[in-house]
Scaffold this motif. Structure first.
Motif, mmCIF file in Angstrom:
data_model
loop_
_atom_site.group_PDB
_atom_site.id
_atom_site.type_symbol
_atom_site.label_atom_id
_atom_site.label_comp_id
_atom_site.label_asym_id
_atom_site.label_seq_id
_atom_site.Cartn_x
_atom_site.Cartn_y
_atom_site.Cartn_z
ATOM 1 N N LEU A 1 -4.860 11.449 -4.412
ATOM 2 C CA LEU A 1 -5.685 10.474 -5.125
ATOM 3 C C LEU A 1 -5.985 9.263 -4.253
ATOM 4 O O LEU A 1 -7.095 8.733 -4.273
ATOM 5 N N ALA A 2 -4.985 8.818 -3.488
ATOM 6 C CA ALA A 2 -5.196 7.663 -2.613
ATOM 7 C C ALA A 2 -6.288 7.962 -1.583
ATOM 8 O O ALA A 2 -7.145 7.120 -1.301
ATOM 9 N N ALA A 3 -6.270 9.167 -1.038
ATOM 10 C CA ALA A 3 -7.252 9.537 -0.013
ATOM 11 C C ALA A 3 -8.677 9.545 -0.556
ATOM 12 O O ALA A 3 -9.637 9.299 0.184
ATOM 13 N N LYS A 4 -8.835 9.814 -1.853
ATOM 14 C CA LYS A 4 -10.161 9.869 -2.478
ATOM 15 C C LYS A 4 -10.586 8.522 -3.068
ATOM 16 O O LYS A 4 -11.686 8.417 -3.619
ATOM 17 N N SER A 5 -9.734 7.520 -2.956
ATOM 18 C CA SER A 5 -9.977 6.242 -3.635
ATOM 19 C C SER A 5 -11.012 5.385 -2.912
ATOM 20 O O SER A 5 -11.206 5.487 -1.699
ATOM 21 N N ALA B 1 -9.488 -6.278 -5.396
ATOM 22 C CA ALA B 1 -10.538 -5.754 -6.263
ATOM 23 C C ALA B 1 -10.233 -4.342 -6.761
ATOM 24 O O ALA B 1 -10.563 -3.989 -7.902
ATOM 25 N N GLU B 2 -9.609 -3.509 -5.928
ATOM 26 C CA GLU B 2 -9.423 -2.096 -6.249
ATOM 27 C C GLU B 2 -8.045 -1.743 -6.807
ATOM 28 O O GLU B 2 -7.928 -0.867 -7.663
ATOM 29 N N LEU B 3 -7.001 -2.400 -6.309
ATOM 30 C CA LEU B 3 -5.640 -2.015 -6.707
ATOM 31 C C LEU B 3 -5.409 -2.111 -8.215
ATOM 32 O O LEU B 3 -4.825 -1.190 -8.813
ATOM 33 N N PRO B 4 -5.841 -3.188 -8.891
ATOM 34 C CA PRO B 4 -5.569 -3.293 -10.339
ATOM 35 C C PRO B 4 -6.208 -2.183 -11.172
ATOM 36 O O PRO B 4 -5.781 -1.953 -12.314
ATOM 37 N N LYS B 5 -7.200 -1.481 -10.625
ATOM 38 C CA LYS B 5 -7.863 -0.411 -11.383
ATOM 39 C C LYS B 5 -6.955 0.792 -11.602
ATOM 40 O O LYS B 5 -7.222 1.617 -12.487
ATOM 41 N N TRP B 6 -5.897 0.875 -10.800
ATOM 42 C CA TRP B 6 -5.019 2.046 -10.860
ATOM 43 C C TRP B 6 -3.883 1.843 -11.864
ATOM 44 O O TRP B 6 -2.700 1.970 -11.544
ATOM 45 N N ASN B 7 -4.252 1.524 -13.097
ATOM 46 C CA ASN B 7 -3.270 1.313 -14.170
ATOM 47 C C ASN B 7 -3.607 2.175 -15.380
ATOM 48 O O ASN B 7 -3.174 1.889 -16.494
ATOM 49 N N VAL B 8 -4.383 3.251 -15.162
ATOM 50 C CA VAL B 8 -4.925 4.046 -16.252
ATOM 51 C C VAL B 8 -4.429 5.491 -16.183
ATOM 52 O O VAL B 8 -4.364 6.085 -15.095
ATOM 53 N N ILE B 9 -4.063 6.042 -17.333
ATOM 54 C CA ILE B 9 -3.750 7.465 -17.463
ATOM 55 C C ILE B 9 -4.540 8.004 -18.644
ATOM 56 O O ILE B 9 -4.508 7.431 -19.739
ATOM 57 N N HIS B 10 -5.270 9.078 -18.402
ATOM 58 C CA HIS B 10 -6.124 9.690 -19.428
ATOM 59 C C HIS B 10 -7.069 8.676 -20.064
ATOM 60 O O HIS B 10 -7.292 8.672 -21.280
ATOM 61 N N GLY B 11 -7.597 7.775 -19.217
ATOM 62 C CA GLY B 11 -8.591 6.833 -19.685
ATOM 63 C C GLY B 11 -8.061 5.599 -20.393
ATOM 64 O O GLY B 11 -8.848 4.733 -20.798
ATOM 65 N N MET B 12 -6.753 5.496 -20.520
ATOM 66 C CA MET B 12 -6.153 4.369 -21.234
ATOM 67 C C MET B 12 -5.252 3.556 -20.313
ATOM 68 O O MET B 12 -4.441 4.127 -19.574
ATOM 69 N N LEU C 1 0.820 -1.209 0.000
ATOM 70 C CA LEU C 1 0.000 0.000 0.000
ATOM 71 C C LEU C 1 0.859 1.266 0.000
ATOM 72 O O LEU C 1 0.479 2.282 -0.589
ATOM 73 N N VAL C 2 2.009 1.220 0.650
ATOM 74 C CA VAL C 2 2.939 2.348 0.593
ATOM 75 C C VAL C 2 3.408 2.559 -0.845
ATOM 76 O O VAL C 2 3.435 3.691 -1.349
ATOM 77 N N SER C 3 3.775 1.484 -1.527
ATOM 78 C CA SER C 3 4.221 1.577 -2.921
ATOM 79 C C SER C 3 3.132 2.182 -3.798
ATOM 80 O O SER C 3 3.390 3.062 -4.622
ATOM 81 N N TRP C 4 1.902 1.718 -3.625
ATOM 82 C CA TRP C 4 0.773 2.227 -4.410
ATOM 83 C C TRP C 4 0.519 3.707 -4.126
ATOM 84 O O TRP C 4 0.353 4.515 -5.052
ATOM 85 N N THR C 5 0.525 4.095 -2.848
ATOM 86 C CA THR C 5 0.295 5.486 -2.472
ATOM 87 C C THR C 5 1.406 6.379 -3.007
ATOM 88 O O THR C 5 1.146 7.493 -3.501
ATOM 89 N N PHE C 6 2.643 5.915 -2.926
ATOM 90 C CA PHE C 6 3.776 6.679 -3.461
ATOM 91 C C PHE C 6 3.617 6.873 -4.964
ATOM 92 O O PHE C 6 3.931 7.934 -5.503
ATOM 93 N N SER C 7 3.109 5.859 -5.647
ATOM 94 C CA SER C 7 2.959 5.906 -7.100
ATOM 95 C C SER C 7 1.884 6.891 -7.540
ATOM 96 O O SER C 7 2.091 7.679 -8.464
ATOM 97 N N ILE C 8 0.717 6.873 -6.895
ATOM 98 C CA ILE C 8 -0.392 7.705 -7.378
ATOM 99 C C ILE C 8 -0.501 9.033 -6.653
ATOM 100 O O ILE C 8 -1.172 9.948 -7.129
#
Length: 286
Positions: free
Chosen positions: A222-226, A244-255, A211-218
């Motif tokens: 954004l993490a607080a609003k997730s 369920a939620e982590l894989p969704k964070w692979n998108v930039i500008h809808g792609m 979760l630290v890695s994910w928060t650092f990345s985004i």
């Protein structure tokens, strides 16, 4: 963080330590100065994240490390959350134990950093940039190991960047500070609305580090609003929410972005890796 403050001047100690070959000249801007490396863990093979010169530092606690330096097995964690041999800050085996034990200090607090596997994951995911790089997909400028600059030239940072290109040691120092900011943010997010949970929230060090890695990345905002954070603090099981939620964070500008998909998969693998060590709400290993 509870810090037992002990202030001392390192110049005299540095001269004494140099006699046994442990502190070596290091380039600091245009001059050379004696430097004491502060490392991520209490061993001389660990990553250097802070370099002390002639200054005062805060000494927090003692822990057994390696190697033995001048018949002393003790290392000292400083106020920068990194470790130096006790001998180099003027302490021996006995006097170092006048400080609290690190394990006792950590028992009531969340971990302030990812574990070694998490730190390696962050470094791998970010890659190393030795000079400012403008990312057209995010509109941000980065340097080092994922450090987001406050200006196009990265010349207005809270941690001084000396020269360009920067070294990997300088990048590690920036990352160290960035990760402390990230974990403080994560602690705050996961502590909010904790009364909504019917069972205490417990995260292993691998769950926490992912979760630290994910928060650092985004980023913290954004993490607080997730939905990931919202669902956890409102009582759902992290073991169900994160896959369920982590894989969704692979998108930039809808792609979808393949590199981000790889990063999220690596974080999910770490999250699912069993561990007996707890990192949140208390840290049983630091």
């Amino acid at each position: 963080m509870r810090i037992f403050i002990a202030l001392l001047t390192l110049f005299v100690i540095s001269v004494a330590a140099a006699a046994v070959g442990q502190i070596r000249p290091a380039s600091v801007g245009p001059t050379n100065a004696l430097a004491l490396s502060c490392r991520t863990s209490p061993k001389d093979s660990a990553l250097t994240v802070v370099i002390y010169g002639e200054k005062t530092i805060a000494l927090e606690c003692h822990i057994t490390g390696a190697p033995t330096v001048n018949h002393t097995t003790q290392w000292i964690r400083t106020g920068d959350d990194c470790y130096v041999p006790a001998f180099y800050v003027g302490l021996d085996e006995a006097t170092s134990k006048s400080l609290p034990e690190c394990s006792k200090l950590d028992a009531a607090e969340p971990c302030t950093l990812p574990n070694p596997a998490g730190l390696e994951l962050v470094q791998h995911n970010t890659g190393f940039l030795d000079r400012p790089h403008y990312d057209i997909t995010t509109g941000l400028t980065y340097i080092g190991l994922g450090h987001q600059c406050g200006s196009a030239k990265c010349d207005k940072e809270s941690v001084e960047i000396r020269g360009s290109p920067i070294s990997k040691t300088q990048a590690s120092v920036l990352l160290w500070h960035d990760l402390h900011t990230t974990t403080a943010c994560l602690v705050s997010m996961l502590s909010d609305n904790s009364a909504n949970r019917t069972t205490p929230l417990l995260l292993s060090d691998n769950m926490w580090s992912a979760l630290v890695s994910w928060t650092f990345s985004i980023g913290c905002d954004l993490a607080a609003k997730s939905q990931l954070v919202s669902r956890i603090v409102h009582g759902e099981s992290p073991a169900a929410v994160v896959p369920a939620e982590l894989p969704k964070w692979n998108v930039i500008h809808g792609m979808p972005v393949s590199d981000l998909t790889t990063h999220r998969n690596a974080e999910l693998t770490l999250f699912r890796t069993r561990s007996s060590h707890i990192a949140f709400p208390h840290c049983d290993q630091k």
